[in-house]
Write a protein that holds these residues in place. Sequence first.
Motif, PDB file in Angstrom:
ATOM      1  N   SER A  87      -0.180  13.306 -15.270  1.00  0.00           N
ATOM      2  CA  SER A  87      -0.461  12.269 -14.377  1.00  0.00           C
ATOM      3  C   SER A  87       0.445  12.413 -12.952  1.00  0.00           C
ATOM      4  N   GLN A  88      -0.548  12.877 -11.432  1.00  0.00           N
ATOM      5  CA  GLN A  88      -0.446  13.103 -10.998  1.00  0.00           C
ATOM      6  C   GLN A  88       0.905  12.428  -9.794  1.00  0.00           C
ATOM      7  N   ILE A  89      -0.044  10.961 -10.451  1.00  0.00           N
ATOM      8  CA  ILE A  89       0.289  10.246  -9.303  1.00  0.00           C
ATOM      9  C   ILE A  89       2.449   9.469  -9.138  1.00  0.00           C
ATOM     10  N   ALA A  90       2.494   9.457 -10.733  1.00  0.00           N
ATOM     11  CA  ALA A  90       3.283   9.582 -11.688  1.00  0.00           C
ATOM     12  C   ALA A  90       4.481  10.818 -11.569  1.00  0.00           C
ATOM     13  N   HIS A  91       4.282  11.531 -11.174  1.00  0.00           N
ATOM     14  CA  HIS A  91       5.054  12.988 -10.803  1.00  0.00           C
ATOM     15  C   HIS A  91       5.481  13.024  -9.151  1.00  0.00           C
ATOM     16  N   ARG A  92       4.736  12.731  -8.595  1.00  0.00           N
ATOM     17  CA  ARG A  92       5.052  12.584  -7.383  1.00  0.00           C
ATOM     18  C   ARG A  92       5.879  11.247  -7.460  1.00  0.00           C
ATOM     19  N   TYR A  93       5.593  10.415  -7.757  1.00  0.00           N
ATOM     20  CA  TYR A  93       6.482   9.005  -7.651  1.00  0.00           C
ATOM     21  C   TYR A  93       7.914   9.314  -7.597  1.00  0.00           C
ATOM     22  N   ASN A  94       8.303   9.964  -9.013  1.00  0.00           N
ATOM     23  CA  ASN A  94       8.937  10.512  -9.330  1.00  0.00           C
ATOM     24  C   ASN A  94      10.482  11.222  -8.330  1.00  0.00           C
ATOM     25  N   ASP A  95       9.475  12.412  -7.965  1.00  0.00           N
ATOM     26  CA  ASP A  95       9.765  13.518  -6.620  1.00  0.00           C
ATOM     27  C   ASP A  95      10.264  12.480  -5.415  1.00  0.00           C
ATOM     28  N   LEU A  96       9.424  11.750  -4.609  1.00  0.00           N
ATOM     29  CA  LEU A  96       9.810  10.731  -3.226  1.00  0.00           C
ATOM     30  C   LEU A  96      10.563   9.581  -3.507  1.00  0.00           C
ATOM     31  N   LYS A  97      10.447   9.211  -5.147  1.00  0.00           N
ATOM     32  CA  LYS A  97      11.313   7.944  -5.344  1.00  0.00           C
ATOM     33  C   LYS A  97      11.413   6.458  -4.051  1.00  0.00           C
ATOM     34  N   GLU A  98      10.439   5.599  -4.941  1.00  0.00           N
ATOM     35  CA  GLU A  98      10.393   3.851  -4.966  1.00  0.00           C
ATOM     36  C   GLU A  98      10.498   4.087  -3.385  1.00  0.00           C
ATOM     37  N   GLU A  99      11.602   3.595  -2.615  1.00  0.00           N
ATOM     38  CA  GLU A  99      11.241   3.431  -1.083  1.00  0.00           C
ATOM     39  C   GLU A  99      10.263   4.283   0.013  1.00  0.00           C
ATOM     40  N   THR A 100      10.052   5.779  -0.041  1.00  0.00           N
ATOM     41  CA  THR A 100       9.527   6.876   0.783  1.00  0.00           C
ATOM     42  C   THR A 100       7.830   6.756   0.234  1.00  0.00           C
ATOM     43  N   PHE A 101       7.953   6.551  -1.086  1.00  0.00           N
ATOM     44  CA  PHE A 101       6.585   7.048  -2.487  1.00  0.00           C
ATOM     45  C   PHE A 101       5.838   5.123  -0.770  1.00  0.00           C
ATOM     46  N   LYS A 102       6.443   3.825  -1.364  1.00  0.00           N
ATOM     47  CA  LYS A 102       5.668   3.509  -0.569  1.00  0.00           C
ATOM     48  C   LYS A 102       5.986   3.558   0.939  1.00  0.00           C
ATOM     49  N   ALA A 103       6.355   3.503   1.511  1.00  0.00           N
ATOM     50  CA  ALA A 103       5.984   4.511   2.925  1.00  0.00           C
ATOM     51  C   ALA A 103       4.840   5.244   3.795  1.00  0.00           C
ATOM     52  N   VAL A 104       5.325   6.338   2.723  1.00  0.00           N
ATOM     53  CA  VAL A 104       3.626   6.749   3.128  1.00  0.00           C
ATOM     54  C   VAL A 104       2.130   6.751   1.918  1.00  0.00           C
ATOM     55  N   ALA A 105       2.721   5.424   1.130  1.00  0.00           N
ATOM     56  CA  ALA A 105       1.233   4.762   1.029  1.00  0.00           C
ATOM     57  C   ALA A 105       0.932   4.351   1.538  1.00  0.00           C
ATOM     58  N   MET A 106       1.743   3.394   2.761  1.00  0.00           N
ATOM     59  CA  MET A 106       1.607   2.451   3.770  1.00  0.00           C
ATOM     60  C   MET A 106       0.893   3.672   5.115  1.00  0.00           C
ATOM     61  N   ILE A 107       1.347   4.943   4.846  1.00  0.00           N
ATOM     62  CA  ILE A 107       0.644   5.581   6.345  1.00  0.00           C
ATOM     63  C   ILE A 107      -0.286   5.636   5.906  1.00  0.00           C
ATOM     64  N   THR A 108      -0.989   6.594   4.068  1.00  0.00           N
ATOM     65  CA  THR A 108      -1.916   6.656   4.199  1.00  0.00           C
ATOM     66  C   THR A 108      -3.047   5.070   4.345  1.00  0.00           C
ATOM     67  N   PHE A 109      -2.860   4.285   3.808  1.00  0.00           N
ATOM     68  CA  PHE A 109      -3.348   3.166   3.976  1.00  0.00           C
ATOM     69  C   PHE A 109      -4.151   3.700   5.389  1.00  0.00           C
ATOM     70  N   ALA A 110      -2.955   3.296   6.188  1.00  0.00           N
ATOM     71  CA  ALA A 110      -3.211   2.724   7.526  1.00  0.00           C
ATOM     72  C   ALA A 110      -3.756   3.728   8.087  1.00  0.00           C
ATOM     73  N   GLN A 111      -3.710   4.876   8.012  1.00  0.00           N
ATOM     74  CA  GLN A 111      -4.858   5.732   8.838  1.00  0.00           C
ATOM     75  C   GLN A 111      -6.193   6.094   8.523  1.00  0.00           C
ATOM     76  N   TYR A 112      -6.563   5.528   7.263  1.00  0.00           N
ATOM     77  CA  TYR A 112      -7.946   5.279   7.166  1.00  0.00           C
ATOM     78  C   TYR A 112      -8.386   4.032   7.310  1.00  0.00           C
ATOM     79  N   LEU A 113      -8.012   3.090   6.956  1.00  0.00           N
ATOM     80  CA  LEU A 113      -7.834   1.587   6.867  1.00  0.00           C
ATOM     81  C   LEU A 113      -7.249   0.938   8.821  1.00  0.00           C
ATOM     82  N   GLN A 114      -7.858   1.374   9.943  1.00  0.00           N
ATOM     83  CA  GLN A 114      -7.444   0.806  10.846  1.00  0.00           C
ATOM     84  C   GLN A 114      -7.044  -0.287  11.740  1.00  0.00           C
ATOM     85  N   LYS A 115      -7.996  -0.809  10.670  1.00  0.00           N
ATOM     86  CA  LYS A 115      -8.240  -1.947  11.839  1.00  0.00           C
ATOM     87  C   LYS A 115      -7.695  -3.247  11.016  1.00  0.00           C
ATOM     88  N   CYS A 116      -6.630  -2.812   9.712  1.00  0.00           N
ATOM     89  CA  CYS A 116      -6.378  -3.889   8.363  1.00  0.00           C
ATOM     90  C   CYS A 116      -4.652  -4.352   9.251  1.00  0.00           C
TER      91      CYS A 116
END
Length: 599
Positions: free
Chosen positions: A32-61
Amino acid sequence: MKWLTLISFVFLLSSARSRNLHRAARDADHKSQIAHRYNDLKEETFKAVAMITFAQYLQKCSYDGLSKLVKDVVDLAQKCVANEDAPDCTKSLPAVFLDRICQVEQLRDSYGNMADCCDKADPERNQCFLSFKVHQPDFVPPYQRPAADVICTEYQDNRVALLGNFIYAVARRDPFLHAPAILGLAAEYENALKTCCSESDIGACLDEKAVVIKERAKMISVQHQHGCRILKKYGARTFEANKLARLSQKYPKTPFADLVKMVHDVKDVYTECCEGDMVECVDDWLEVVNSLCSKQDVFSSKLKPCCEKSPVERTKCIMEADFDEKPDNLPSLVEKYVQDKEVCKSYEAGHDAFLSEFLYEYSRRHPELSTQLILRITKGYETLLDKCCKTDNPAECYGHAVEEVNKHIKETQELVKTNCDLYNTHGEGDFLKGILIRYTKKMPQVSTDTLLEIGRKMTAVGTKCCSLPEEKRLACSEHYLSIVIEKMCKRQESTPINEQVSQCCNELYSSKRPCFTAMGVDTKYVPPPFDPMMFNFDDKLCTAPPAEREESQMKLLVNLIKRKPQMTEEQIKTVAGGFTAMVDKCCKAADVDTCLGEE
């Protein structure tokens, strides 16, 4: 959501994980890629990068709307950590994010045709979404920080929301800025708050810090877009050659094999970042930085102070660190690459490996040259060997290679010297005029405003590079001019200019700048009919602010050349002198408009 609680430690991954960065090998190690990356980055960083990802695709949200999407992805990651065989856990990370975007209600109402991307299969779906990203869109205002009298209280009481909104604002406004850089800018912003909140004039302190942060963000974004452009347009081979040249200049004591591995790793990370795969981009970039710091003795003595910094500060420090000193007594390359009778045998036995080693050896000896110039030299050497190794006497055929290389280097150095002497002697205004004259003649079909934009960008290169020590000017100039030219060529793909511009834009990456420099007047251009309104002046010529008057004069110059592209330098000087005399005379007259009309 306390997903930014440790934002100042977003790079705090102390373990030096050794794994293959190549995606296929890496994925085989993790169900599982998502489990692997979540374990690497830990919760706080994973959440921050997830926000960046969504904000860059959904710029009007909105921030709150995207926070719900982030929660959905985090919930999935935590489920997959507990059980990698759970539904959706084996999906690729891009698929996880895009699937969630495609589930957004009323996606078409907000984003129009972008919703059609959801009908495509991966990886075409991702490429489709990437094509809808808009750099600094009108519908996204620049980040507005809270007022000086409340910001420190907000930072102290609600740090998570304050920094979270900063990350969200930066990401949606610049969807091509890579996530590691956004996290670094957030840390710089927090450091500014820590410093300024103890100052008497908080607002003035933050204004000063904001200028630096904005300039850094702008510069990094330009570099990221340029790197992605090279990778996409010219492929991995050109990207890696350019990086190998640069890293060999910066770390000249590092063994060839270590630099080649580093170049491959950087290319893999760049691929992830350029494809919008920001979770893997951050995780793998941290691995590259950790690897560099774990081998300081192999790479450079200059890394020591950087690697002693907190993880969030390392990247900025490493990027800005000086080149290491060249090793003493490096042997001449002539013996191995020109005089050796076995050159053709070595070349034919391993074409790419032979040229890569030549590129490495040449670059580490010449930190004063641009990577583009070194790539041209390498390409010239390759062309020469292709020709000479087919002859009866190869050594005689390529025996004059050194003279040819030195001639090209000297021509390039003299070009930079001439331009910097012009800039430093006559100033920014005359330098800009010279560029506008040359480039209007080369491509008169381009709009006046766009020519002014290109001219200003090239003048900015002069401002940046001509103030440097002479040994750094060539590398600086050609690097930044390549960025300007590459952006111009990207425009030309959708709006062709003329044949000679098309020809230069189809050149190799490293050969574009010399091609544009050598480009002459477009002889096939048919000027538009003379328009008397072009010389219809009014008193604004005298009353407008200096910058506005300067712009009007520049536009007049461009429009004049568009109608008379064969004008000589002397004729242009005569017209410019007459125009200046007219302005001086009429701006002192009692009736300015009448005077201008008569003149």
